[in-house]
Design an enzyme around this catalytic site. Sequence first.
Site, mmCIF file in Angstrom:
data_model
loop_
_atom_site.group_PDB
_atom_site.id
_atom_site.type_symbol
_atom_site.label_atom_id
_atom_site.label_comp_id
_atom_site.label_asym_id
_atom_site.label_seq_id
_atom_site.Cartn_x
_atom_site.Cartn_y
_atom_site.Cartn_z
ATOM 1 N N PRO A 2 -4.040 7.694 -6.569
ATOM 2 C CG PRO A 2 -3.169 9.171 -4.913
ATOM 3 C CD PRO A 2 -4.063 7.780 -5.238
ATOM 4 C CD GLU A 3 -3.974 5.931 -12.947
ATOM 5 O OE1 GLU A 3 -2.896 5.527 -14.090
ATOM 6 O OE2 GLU A 3 -4.923 5.104 -12.442
ATOM 7 C CG HIS A 91 -7.148 9.191 8.300
ATOM 8 N ND1 HIS A 91 -6.769 8.015 9.360
ATOM 9 C CD2 HIS A 91 -8.928 9.246 8.359
ATOM 10 C CE1 HIS A 91 -8.286 7.334 9.106
ATOM 11 N NE2 HIS A 91 -9.725 8.452 9.181
ATOM 12 N NE ARG A 110 -9.095 3.295 0.979
ATOM 13 C CZ ARG A 110 -9.154 2.883 -0.506
ATOM 14 N NH1 ARG A 110 -8.671 1.860 -1.293
ATOM 15 N NH2 ARG A 110 -10.752 3.267 -0.894
ATOM 16 N NE ARG A 151 8.042 -9.601 -22.369
ATOM 17 C CZ ARG A 151 8.615 -8.579 -21.045
ATOM 18 N NH1 ARG A 151 7.241 -8.102 -20.174
ATOM 19 N NH2 ARG A 151 9.464 -7.821 -20.603
#
Length: 270
Positions: A2-3, A91, A110, A151
Amino acid sequence: MPELPEVETTRQGIAPHCQGQTVTRVEVRNPNLRWPVPAELAAGMQQQPILAVERRAKYLLLSFPTGTAIVHLGMSGSLRVITDDTPAQTHDHVEVELSSGVRLRYNDPRRFGCWLWTETPESHPLLTSLGPEPLASEFDGNYLFHLSRHRKTPVKSFLMDNHVVVGVGNIYANESLFKAGIHPRRPAGRISRDRYQRLAEHVKETLAAAILQGGTTLKDFVNSDGKPGYFAQSLLVYGRGGQPCESCGTPLKEIRMNQRTTVYCPRCQR
């Protein structure tokens, strides 16, 4: 994983059910998540009203008079609103019951997410060094331009650095760089102010669209009402390696950068 849009979608989904409600029960079925769930979590939350449900980067923050619960969905987690008698599954590791009878159920196959407790969220080590929110006004081309000077790191890695800006995960970095016409391997310090301004605008546009459409459909993600997001239908490059670019028809290239899938158009992006 998930973002930011998936986490924001979850926040928007659970907030109306939570804010102003009192926590009547906290059940931790499995404390062995990314970090052990502390005993202070249940003690701090129980019999306390939820003052706000906020998001910082990919963390959900449940604010109480006594402190703040920090929740991360990890690689495969979801936080759902349960309004019926559906039994907990294997879970389902954390459950929070509210005075309305609604339950928040955290599922994480997980176990790479977290539930932590802090009395001082402003100084918590997970939150203190984070960059600005990508949808905030301070995130713009000038900010990226000044921070990137000298950078040599690739711009995609620069954009995904949470010290630079939070929540621009792999999918949305791919999409934003394509829309801005910037090659993902181009050194961050060799991009002009104008091009960074376009990139910042496309990051905001892409994330806002994803939030509006409910996040990106990933195999492990379901939002608070159990339905998948639909933004995957709108992806221009991610997951389309080898397919024609929708702008010029050139086959999209797929490479690995920092162990992440990266897809770009060798003609449109430079």
